[in-house]
Design a protein around this motif. Structure first.
Motif, PDB file in Angstrom:
ATOM      1  N   ASP A  65      22.560  42.561  18.481  1.00 41.83           N
ATOM      2  CA  ASP A  65      23.360  41.779  19.423  1.00 41.83           C
ATOM      3  C   ASP A  65      22.515  41.263  20.587  1.00 41.83           C
ATOM      4  N   LEU A  66      21.577  42.072  21.050  1.00 42.86           N
ATOM      5  CA  LEU A  66      20.694  41.624  22.133  1.00 42.86           C
ATOM      6  C   LEU A  66      19.788  40.495  21.653  1.00 42.86           C
ATOM      7  N   ARG A  67      19.321  40.583  20.405  1.00 41.92           N
ATOM      8  CA  ARG A  67      18.515  39.494  19.859  1.00 41.92           C
ATOM      9  C   ARG A  67      19.338  38.213  19.773  1.00 41.92           C
ATOM     10  N   SER A  68      20.627  38.356  19.432  1.00 41.21           N
ATOM     11  CA  SER A  68      21.478  37.169  19.332  1.00 41.21           C
ATOM     12  C   SER A  68      21.673  36.512  20.694  1.00 41.21           C
ATOM     13  N   LEU A  69      21.462  37.281  21.769  1.00 41.32           N
ATOM     14  CA  LEU A  69      21.533  36.734  23.125  1.00 41.32           C
ATOM     15  C   LEU A  69      20.191  36.156  23.578  1.00 41.32           C
ATOM     16  N   GLY A  70      19.183  36.237  22.713  1.00 42.17           N
ATOM     17  CA  GLY A  70      17.898  35.635  23.020  1.00 42.17           C
ATOM     18  C   GLY A  70      16.811  36.595  23.444  1.00 42.17           C
ATOM     19  N   HIS A  71      17.091  37.894  23.425  1.00 44.27           N
ATOM     20  CA  HIS A  71      16.113  38.864  23.896  1.00 44.27           C
ATOM     21  C   HIS A  71      15.251  39.382  22.744  1.00 44.27           C
ATOM     22  N   ASP A  72      14.054  39.852  23.096  1.00 48.07           N
ATOM     23  CA  ASP A  72      13.094  40.349  22.110  1.00 48.07           C
ATOM     24  C   ASP A  72      13.179  41.871  22.086  1.00 48.07           C
ATOM     25  N   VAL A  73      13.728  42.431  21.016  1.00 45.36           N
ATOM     26  CA  VAL A  73      13.950  43.873  20.915  1.00 45.36           C
ATOM     27  C   VAL A  73      13.172  44.422  19.731  1.00 45.36           C
ATOM     28  N   THR A  74      12.326  45.423  20.008  1.00 44.48           N
ATOM     29  CA  THR A  74      11.587  46.105  18.953  1.00 44.48           C
ATOM     30  C   THR A  74      12.042  47.555  18.902  1.00 44.48           C
ATOM     31  N   VAL A  75      12.385  48.036  17.713  1.00 42.93           N
ATOM     32  CA  VAL A  75      12.840  49.412  17.523  1.00 42.93           C
ATOM     33  C   VAL A  75      11.686  50.245  16.974  1.00 42.93           C
ATOM     34  N   ILE A  76      11.421  51.387  17.607  1.00 43.61           N
ATOM     35  CA  ILE A  76      10.421  52.337  17.122  1.00 43.61           C
ATOM     36  C   ILE A  76      11.185  53.511  16.546  1.00 43.61           C
ATOM     37  N   ALA A  77      11.031  53.760  15.232  1.00 41.75           N
ATOM     38  CA  ALA A  77      11.873  54.715  14.513  1.00 41.75           C
ATOM     39  C   ALA A  77      11.054  55.442  13.455  1.00 41.75           C
ATOM     40  N   PRO A  78      11.577  56.581  12.956  1.00 42.80           N
ATOM     41  CA  PRO A  78      10.857  57.326  11.917  1.00 42.80           C
ATOM     42  C   PRO A  78      10.879  56.604  10.576  1.00 42.80           C
ATOM     43  N   THR A  79       9.938  56.976   9.727  1.00 38.42           N
ATOM     44  CA  THR A  79       9.977  56.517   8.348  1.00 38.42           C
ATOM     45  C   THR A  79      11.092  57.239   7.591  1.00 38.42           C
ATOM     46  N   TYR A  80      11.559  56.609   6.532  1.00 40.76           N
ATOM     47  CA  TYR A  80      12.454  57.219   5.557  1.00 40.76           C
ATOM     48  C   TYR A  80      11.904  56.878   4.181  1.00 40.76           C
ATOM     49  N   GLU A  81      12.436  57.516   3.180  1.00 43.26           N
ATOM     50  CA  GLU A  81      11.941  57.264   1.831  1.00 43.26           C
ATOM     51  C   GLU A  81      12.026  55.783   1.482  1.00 43.26           C
TER      52      GLU A  81
ATOM     53  N   MET B  19      14.115  39.007  27.623  1.00 43.62           N
ATOM     54  CA  MET B  19      13.655  40.330  28.052  1.00 43.62           C
ATOM     55  C   MET B  19      12.994  40.982  26.853  1.00 43.62           C
ATOM     56  N   ARG B  20      11.897  41.684  27.093  1.00 40.05           N
ATOM     57  CA  ARG B  20      11.169  42.354  26.023  1.00 40.05           C
ATOM     58  C   ARG B  20      11.484  43.850  26.105  1.00 40.05           C
ATOM     59  N   ILE B  21      12.246  44.324  25.141  1.00 43.65           N
ATOM     60  CA  ILE B  21      12.789  45.683  25.167  1.00 43.65           C
ATOM     61  C   ILE B  21      12.196  46.508  24.029  1.00 43.65           C
ATOM     62  N   GLY B  22      11.819  47.743  24.334  1.00 43.40           N
ATOM     63  CA  GLY B  22      11.406  48.691  23.308  1.00 43.40           C
ATOM     64  C   GLY B  22      12.431  49.799  23.184  1.00 43.40           C
ATOM     65  N   MET B  23      12.996  49.990  21.995  1.00 45.11           N
ATOM     66  CA  MET B  23      13.983  51.044  21.756  1.00 45.11           C
ATOM     67  C   MET B  23      13.364  52.141  20.894  1.00 45.11           C
ATOM     68  N   PHE B  24      13.476  53.380  21.358  1.00 42.62           N
ATOM     69  CA  PHE B  24      12.912  54.522  20.642  1.00 42.62           C
ATOM     70  C   PHE B  24      14.045  55.416  20.160  1.00 42.62           C
ATOM     71  N   THR B  25      14.092  55.659  18.852  1.00 40.08           N
ATOM     72  CA  THR B  25      15.194  56.437  18.289  1.00 40.08           C
ATOM     73  C   THR B  25      14.700  57.325  17.155  1.00 40.08           C
ATOM     74  N   ASN B  26      15.265  58.512  17.045  1.00 37.83           N
ATOM     75  CA  ASN B  26      14.917  59.437  15.959  1.00 37.83           C
ATOM     76  C   ASN B  26      15.736  59.203  14.696  1.00 37.83           C
ATOM     77  N   THR B  27      16.780  58.407  14.773  1.00 34.05           N
ATOM     78  CA  THR B  27      17.572  58.067  13.587  1.00 34.05           C
ATOM     79  C   THR B  27      17.800  56.563  13.560  1.00 34.05           C
ATOM     80  N   TYR B  28      17.557  55.978  12.422  1.00 32.76           N
ATOM     81  CA  TYR B  28      17.713  54.530  12.288  1.00 32.76           C
ATOM     82  C   TYR B  28      17.934  54.206  10.818  1.00 32.76           C
ATOM     83  N   LEU B  29      18.425  53.029  10.564  1.00 36.63           N
ATOM     84  CA  LEU B  29      18.649  52.589   9.196  1.00 36.63           C
ATOM     85  C   LEU B  29      17.367  52.755   8.374  1.00 36.63           C
ATOM     86  N   PRO B  30      17.466  53.175   7.124  1.00 34.89           N
ATOM     87  CA  PRO B  30      18.668  53.291   6.291  1.00 34.89           C
ATOM     88  C   PRO B  30      19.437  54.597   6.442  1.00 34.89           C
ATOM     89  N   HIS B  31      19.047  55.465   7.411  1.00 33.04           N
ATOM     90  CA  HIS B  31      19.850  56.659   7.667  1.00 33.04           C
ATOM     91  C   HIS B  31      21.282  56.240   7.996  1.00 33.04           C
TER      92      HIS B  31
END
Length: 440
Positions: free
Chosen positions: A47-63, A21-33
């Motif tokens: 964990d979803l990637r470990s099950l074989g799924h394609d997950v891309t996270v869209i997140a803000p920049t940090y320093e 499954m090709r999943i897009g995750m959108f979050t306002n807080t992400y590592l290294p926060h």
């Protein structure tokens, strides 16, 4: 619309499993926060990637992660304002054109939003643009965070709660991290399906710890009682209460120590409380901790103190228990699903700091909590929660594809009717012209 091809529909309706499954995750807080939502999104994606799924996270920049509009380690960073309004959060700056150029190539089958604003807004636009289902995880009681944007707390709290509800109803379903939050959002008017999926904890990883690592580092005497707290040191975490409770314990147990892992504006207030009480020499602020160090911090504690009333789930509570540490907490959403007499103490929300300290000391004196602590941690093992989320994704994608096929059939019927109408209209017009035209 290639993803909605006849081949895609075939495996969906034939009941076959998809390997990807090709999943897009959108979050306002992400590592290294450092924070619960950032860790939750990161863990779920991994964990979803470990099950074989394609997950891309869209997140803000940090320093520490500021390269924009490139896919690095399955993450796309978008421009953001750092330390928004004095907080330790980043506020993303909308950049739909540049982002769309990248997303066009990723062919998402489902969009999963983790916030109802900023990049959450982008998630809605992306789901509509590509005609895919949209899920929203209600991670936070947003009305408890309005002090970051306005001093008019009451009005802003109502607005924040309403905003989250209206946003939830824009999608195809809501993920609640606890039963308490599921009940809350339904009572506020969420009408789309709500399913409970708590954030999982890597039990195997947290059980691999050195319980003596932190005491050795800080030079404590062997066997001294250790109490502690982990989390962002922010106003909404009720840290003044935690500090008062720690003071009571440290005064009654002269050989005890208190450790805090985390950073934030609340540290100064805590330090002042400890200074006034004369116990600063037994207080240790360790700053932000992650990886093995965080695990060793949890394991060093004989009791974890938790008084936040703003949580939607007890992620740090299950992490503490996965490291073998019992918990004393105030009754609130998130905590009440995790803490009980078998793994610590859950106290009434009106409990004062002295009574809370009594409970902490009682837990320190018990030697029958190990089994309950371990059993609770196992209930929240990451593998289980990822598989449950994957199942929800599959059902939502299948349902959306079925709706799409029905729309396609309806559109085809309309097109056919339009064609017949145009044919009939053409013939009628020709006959009318023939009948009413001038005679030769």
């Amino acid at each position: 619309q290639a993803r909605k091809s006849a081949a895609d529909l075939h495996w969906l309706f034939a009941g076959q499993d998809t390997n990807l499954m090709r999943i897009g995750m959108f979050t306002n807080t992400y590592l290294p926060h450092v924070g619960g939502v950032a860790r939750s999104v990161s863990a779920l994606a991994a964990d979803l990637r470990s099950l074989g799924h394609d997950v891309t996270v869209i997140a803000p920049t940090y320093e520490e992660a500021n390269e924009v509009f490139k896919i690095n380690d399955h993450v796309i960073r978008v421009p953001a304002i750092q330390n928004f309004n004095g907080s330790d959060f980043s506020a993303s700056v909308p950049a739909p054109v540049a982002l769309n150029n990248i997303l066009d190539e990723l062919n998402f089958e489902l969009v999963h939003s983790h916030h109802p604003f900023l990049l959450g807004d982008t998630a809605v636009r992306v789901a509509r643009r590509y005609d895919v289902p949209l899920l929203f995880t209600h991670h936070t009681r947003y009305e408890m965070y309005t002090h970051y944007v306005s001093s008019e707390s009451t009005r802003m709290q109502e607005f924040a709660a309403n905003l989250a509800t209206e946003y939830a109803n824009l999608g195809d379903g809501v993920i609640a991290p606890s039963e308490s939050i599921a009940e809350l959002v339904r009572s506020r008017g969420v009408t789309v399906p709500v399913e409970v999926v708590p954030t999982g904890v890597d039990v195997a990883k947290f059980s691999t710890h050195d319980r003596d690592a932190i005491p050795r580092e800080l030079g404590w005497p062997d066997g001294c009682p250790v109490i502690g707290h982990v989390g962002r040191l922010a106003e909404e975490k009720n840290l003044g209460f935690v500090a008062e409770c720690a003071v009571h314990v440290l005064r009654r147990l002269p050989d005890s120590h208190f450790i805090v892992a985390g950073k934030g504006p609340g540290q100064e207030e805590m330090e002042e409380t400890f200074e006034r009480a004369g116990v600063s020499d037994r207080i240790f602020f360790l700053g932000n901790c992650d990886g093995q160090r965080l695990i060793d911090v949890f394991a060093a504690m004989d009791c974890f103190l938790f008084a936040s009333e703003t949580e939607t789930q007890g992620m740090v509570l299950t992490e503490a228990m996965a490291a073998g540490t019992p918990v004393v907490a105030l009754d609130a959403p998130g905590a009440r699903e995790v803490v009980n007499d078998s793994n610590g103490r859950l106290l009434d929300a009106t409990t004062d700091s002295e009574a809370f300290a009594d409970a902490v000391i009682a837990v320190l004196e018990r030697d029958d909590l190990d089994a309950g602590v371990e059993a609770t941690a196992q209930e929240y093992a990451r593998g289980r929660t990822a598989e449950r989320m994957a199942g929800i994704y599959e059902r939502r994608i299948a349902g959306h594809m079925k709706e799409y096929a029905e729309r396609q059939r309806f559109d085809a019927l309309l097109a056919s009717m339009k064609a017949e109408w145009e044919l009939l209209g053409g013939k009628t017009s020709a006959a009318y012209d023939a009948l009413t035209g001038p005679d030769e």
